[in-house]
Design a protein around this motif. Structure first.
Motif, PDB file in Angstrom:
ATOM      1  N   ASP A  21       0.826  -1.206   0.000  1.00 54.14           N
ATOM      2  CA  ASP A  21       0.000   0.000   0.000  1.00 54.14           C
ATOM      3  C   ASP A  21       0.866   1.264   0.000  1.00 54.14           C
ATOM      4  O   ASP A  21       0.525   2.267  -0.630  1.00 54.14           O
ATOM      5  CB  ASP A  21      -0.942   0.010   1.203  1.00 54.14           C
ATOM      6  CG  ASP A  21      -2.137  -0.913   1.015  1.00 54.14           C
ATOM      7  OD1 ASP A  21      -2.322  -1.429  -0.111  1.00 54.14           O
ATOM      8  OD2 ASP A  21      -2.877  -1.139   1.993  1.00 54.14           O
ATOM      9  N   VAL A  49       1.833   1.728  -3.561  1.00 48.32           N
ATOM     10  CA  VAL A  49       0.704   2.230  -4.345  1.00 48.32           C
ATOM     11  C   VAL A  49       0.518   3.730  -4.113  1.00 48.32           C
ATOM     12  O   VAL A  49       0.267   4.503  -5.054  1.00 48.32           O
ATOM     13  CB  VAL A  49      -0.594   1.472  -3.983  1.00 48.32           C
ATOM     14  CG1 VAL A  49      -1.818   2.163  -4.583  1.00 48.32           C
ATOM     15  CG2 VAL A  49      -0.516   0.024  -4.471  1.00 48.32           C
ATOM     16  N   GLU A  50       0.656   4.152  -2.879  1.00 52.62           N
ATOM     17  CA  GLU A  50       0.418   5.551  -2.527  1.00 52.62           C
ATOM     18  C   GLU A  50       1.468   6.504  -3.083  1.00 52.62           C
ATOM     19  O   GLU A  50       1.262   7.717  -3.119  1.00 52.62           O
ATOM     20  CB  GLU A  50       0.308   5.679  -1.000  1.00 52.62           C
ATOM     21  CG  GLU A  50      -1.002   5.084  -0.481  1.00 52.62           C
ATOM     22  CD  GLU A  50      -0.962   4.706   0.991  1.00 52.62           C
ATOM     23  OE1 GLU A  50       0.044   5.039   1.673  1.00 52.62           O
ATOM     24  OE2 GLU A  50      -1.927   4.066   1.458  1.00 52.62           O
ATOM     25  N   GLY A  75       2.250   6.353  -6.233  1.00 48.99           N
ATOM     26  CA  GLY A  75       1.677   6.665  -7.540  1.00 48.99           C
ATOM     27  C   GLY A  75       2.686   6.735  -8.667  1.00 48.99           C
ATOM     28  O   GLY A  75       2.506   7.501  -9.621  1.00 48.99           O
ATOM     29  N   ARG A 128      -7.613  -3.032  -6.094  1.00 54.84           N
ATOM     30  CA  ARG A 128      -7.204  -1.933  -5.217  1.00 54.84           C
ATOM     31  C   ARG A 128      -8.404  -1.396  -4.443  1.00 54.84           C
ATOM     32  O   ARG A 128      -9.538  -1.448  -4.906  1.00 54.84           O
ATOM     33  CB  ARG A 128      -6.573  -0.800  -6.025  1.00 54.84           C
ATOM     34  CG  ARG A 128      -5.232  -1.141  -6.642  1.00 54.84           C
ATOM     35  CD  ARG A 128      -4.596   0.097  -7.256  1.00 54.84           C
ATOM     36  NE  ARG A 128      -3.273  -0.168  -7.802  1.00 54.84           N
ATOM     37  CZ  ARG A 128      -2.385   0.759  -8.119  1.00 54.84           C
ATOM     38  NH1 ARG A 128      -2.704   2.050  -7.931  1.00 54.84           N
ATOM     39  NH2 ARG A 128      -1.212   0.446  -8.612  1.00 54.84           N
ATOM     40  N   ARG A 187     -10.157   3.572  -1.275  1.00 54.03           N
ATOM     41  CA  ARG A 187      -9.414   4.682  -0.670  1.00 54.03           C
ATOM     42  C   ARG A 187      -8.187   5.080  -1.486  1.00 54.03           C
ATOM     43  O   ARG A 187      -7.602   6.149  -1.261  1.00 54.03           O
ATOM     44  CB  ARG A 187      -9.004   4.333   0.757  1.00 54.03           C
ATOM     45  CG  ARG A 187      -7.965   3.243   0.909  1.00 54.03           C
ATOM     46  CD  ARG A 187      -7.775   2.860   2.377  1.00 54.03           C
ATOM     47  NE  ARG A 187      -6.806   1.807   2.564  1.00 54.03           N
ATOM     48  CZ  ARG A 187      -5.506   2.018   2.744  1.00 54.03           C
ATOM     49  NH1 ARG A 187      -5.026   3.246   2.729  1.00 54.03           N
ATOM     50  NH2 ARG A 187      -4.687   0.994   2.930  1.00 54.03           N
ATOM     51  N   HIS A 188      -7.820   4.252  -2.454  1.00 53.80           N
ATOM     52  CA  HIS A 188      -6.693   4.570  -3.327  1.00 53.80           C
ATOM     53  C   HIS A 188      -7.153   5.096  -4.693  1.00 53.80           C
ATOM     54  O   HIS A 188      -6.364   5.114  -5.640  1.00 53.80           O
ATOM     55  CB  HIS A 188      -5.807   3.339  -3.528  1.00 53.80           C
ATOM     56  CG  HIS A 188      -5.012   2.967  -2.319  1.00 53.80           C
ATOM     57  ND1 HIS A 188      -4.818   1.673  -1.905  1.00 53.80           N
ATOM     58  CD2 HIS A 188      -4.363   3.745  -1.405  1.00 53.80           C
ATOM     59  CE1 HIS A 188      -4.076   1.644  -0.814  1.00 53.80           C
ATOM     60  NE2 HIS A 188      -3.797   2.900  -0.488  1.00 53.80           N
ATOM     61  N   ARG A 189      -8.371   5.531  -4.786  1.00 53.23           N
ATOM     62  CA  ARG A 189      -8.893   5.998  -6.069  1.00 53.23           C
ATOM     63  C   ARG A 189      -8.085   7.178  -6.619  1.00 53.23           C
ATOM     64  O   ARG A 189      -7.640   7.165  -7.771  1.00 53.23           O
ATOM     65  CB  ARG A 189     -10.370   6.381  -5.955  1.00 53.23           C
ATOM     66  CG  ARG A 189     -10.946   6.949  -7.256  1.00 53.23           C
ATOM     67  CD  ARG A 189     -12.442   7.223  -7.165  1.00 53.23           C
ATOM     68  NE  ARG A 189     -13.186   5.971  -7.092  1.00 53.23           N
ATOM     69  CZ  ARG A 189     -13.565   5.268  -8.163  1.00 53.23           C
ATOM     70  NH1 ARG A 189     -13.252   5.683  -9.388  1.00 53.23           N
ATOM     71  NH2 ARG A 189     -14.228   4.146  -8.006  1.00 53.23           N
ATOM     72  N   VAL A 245      -5.032   8.439  -5.984  1.00 57.10           N
ATOM     73  CA  VAL A 245      -3.655   8.180  -6.380  1.00 57.10           C
ATOM     74  C   VAL A 245      -3.603   7.239  -7.574  1.00 57.10           C
ATOM     75  O   VAL A 245      -2.712   7.348  -8.432  1.00 57.10           O
ATOM     76  CB  VAL A 245      -2.838   7.631  -5.189  1.00 57.10           C
ATOM     77  CG1 VAL A 245      -3.264   6.214  -4.817  1.00 57.10           C
ATOM     78  CG2 VAL A 245      -1.347   7.673  -5.493  1.00 57.10           C
ATOM     79  N   THR A 246      -4.555   6.322  -7.677  1.00 58.57           N
ATOM     80  CA  THR A 246      -4.600   5.407  -8.819  1.00 58.57           C
ATOM     81  C   THR A 246      -4.922   6.166 -10.104  1.00 58.57           C
ATOM     82  O   THR A 246      -4.294   5.939 -11.148  1.00 58.57           O
ATOM     83  CB  THR A 246      -5.639   4.293  -8.584  1.00 58.57           C
ATOM     84  OG1 THR A 246      -5.253   3.523  -7.438  1.00 58.57           O
ATOM     85  CG2 THR A 246      -5.730   3.369  -9.788  1.00 58.57           C
TER      86      THR A 246
END
Length: 268
Positions: A150, A153-154, A156, A184, A187-189, A191-192
């Motif tokens: 995570d 992922v954050e 980006g 995913r 809550r990661h929308r 940054v994704t």
């Protein structure tokens, strides 16, 4: 017989041999000495290396054919093999082959023209590559750590898989609606979305992420449910690209599915 007598006897016999003058007699030959290579260990090691290579190739083939499931990490003896595969030309060539075959199929699909023909893409290891992250975690040898992943992922910063980006753009050009269906978290929308834009993935119709109600479901169940919802809305799923079998199997499957290689991890 004394030592001197033995010497005398030997000289007498030797003289007799010389006197015979027999041309068939040959000088004494050098004794046969069986000589071994100074080091045979490298050959043994090479044999072991070749066997490991074969075993790991067989393991990877079984993974891609979905004959090994579930599994949590790559075999320890295959760590170097998987690293060499992922960082070498082999992985890239196989990604290109999958995208090329998907492109051939896409160009031959007759679209209905009503905006309901859909192509689904997974994100991780399908559109975006997490190899920079896995390079720091032994390419799948370590057990998956959701907290550490995570954090990655954050950031980006996941790069595009170039062959997938080419297919993605072609599918859009041909008139498919593109839906991104990922495991995913919701809550990661943000940054994704930002990561996708930077990597070149734009103009998709919908991005579906796991909501709170989806946590705890297997990927197969979660993605099957989302595809069923699409079909209920009148969409026709004509193509689906993913690196996990759980991206492709289950219910409401697409007319054609395309499995990208991934020997680093398994998601049920």
């Amino acid at each position: 017989m004394s030592f001197l007598k033995r010497i005398a006897l030997f000289l007498s016999l030797f003289s007799l041999v010389l006197a015979e003058g027999n041309s068939n007699l040959k000088p004494f030959q050098r004794p046969l000495i069986l000589e071994y290579p100074e080091r045979i260990e490298p050959n043994v090691k090479q044999g072991c290396t070749d066997e490991i290579q074969l075993q790991c190739t067989g393991w990877r083939f079984a993974v891609e054919a979905n004959n090994i499931s579930p599994w949590k990490s790559i075999p320890a003896e295959c760590a170097d093999y998987v690293k060499d595969y992922l960082t070498g030309r082999g992985y890239e060539v196989e990604l290109e082959r999958v995208s090329n075959e998907a492109g051939i199929y896409a160009r031959n699909v007759e679209l209905n023209g009503d905006g309901k023909d859909v192509w689904i893409f997974d994100i991780d290891e399908t559109l975006l590559s997490n190899l920079p992250y896995y390079a720091e975690h032994n390419y799948g040898l370590e057990l998956f750590d959701s907290v550490e992943f995570d954090k990655w992922v954050e950031k980006g910063t996941a790069p595009a898989i170039q062959s997938s980006l080419k297919l993605y753009k072609e599918v859009l050009r041909l008139g498919f609606k593109v839906v991104l269906l990922t495991g995913r978290s919701e809550r990661h929308r943000s940054v994704t979305v930002e990561n996708l834009i930077r990597a070149g993935f734009q103009d998709y119709d919908k991005l579906i992420l796991r909501g709170s109600e989806d946590h705890g479901k297997t990927a197969t169940k979660y993605k099957s449910e989302k595809r069923s919802e699409m079909e209920a809305e009148g969409y026709r799923i004509m193509g689906n690209s993913g690196d996990q079998w759980s991206d492709l199997l289950g219910s409401s499957i697409s007319k054609r599915s395309f499995k990208l290689p991934n020997p680093m991890y398994y998601i049920p």
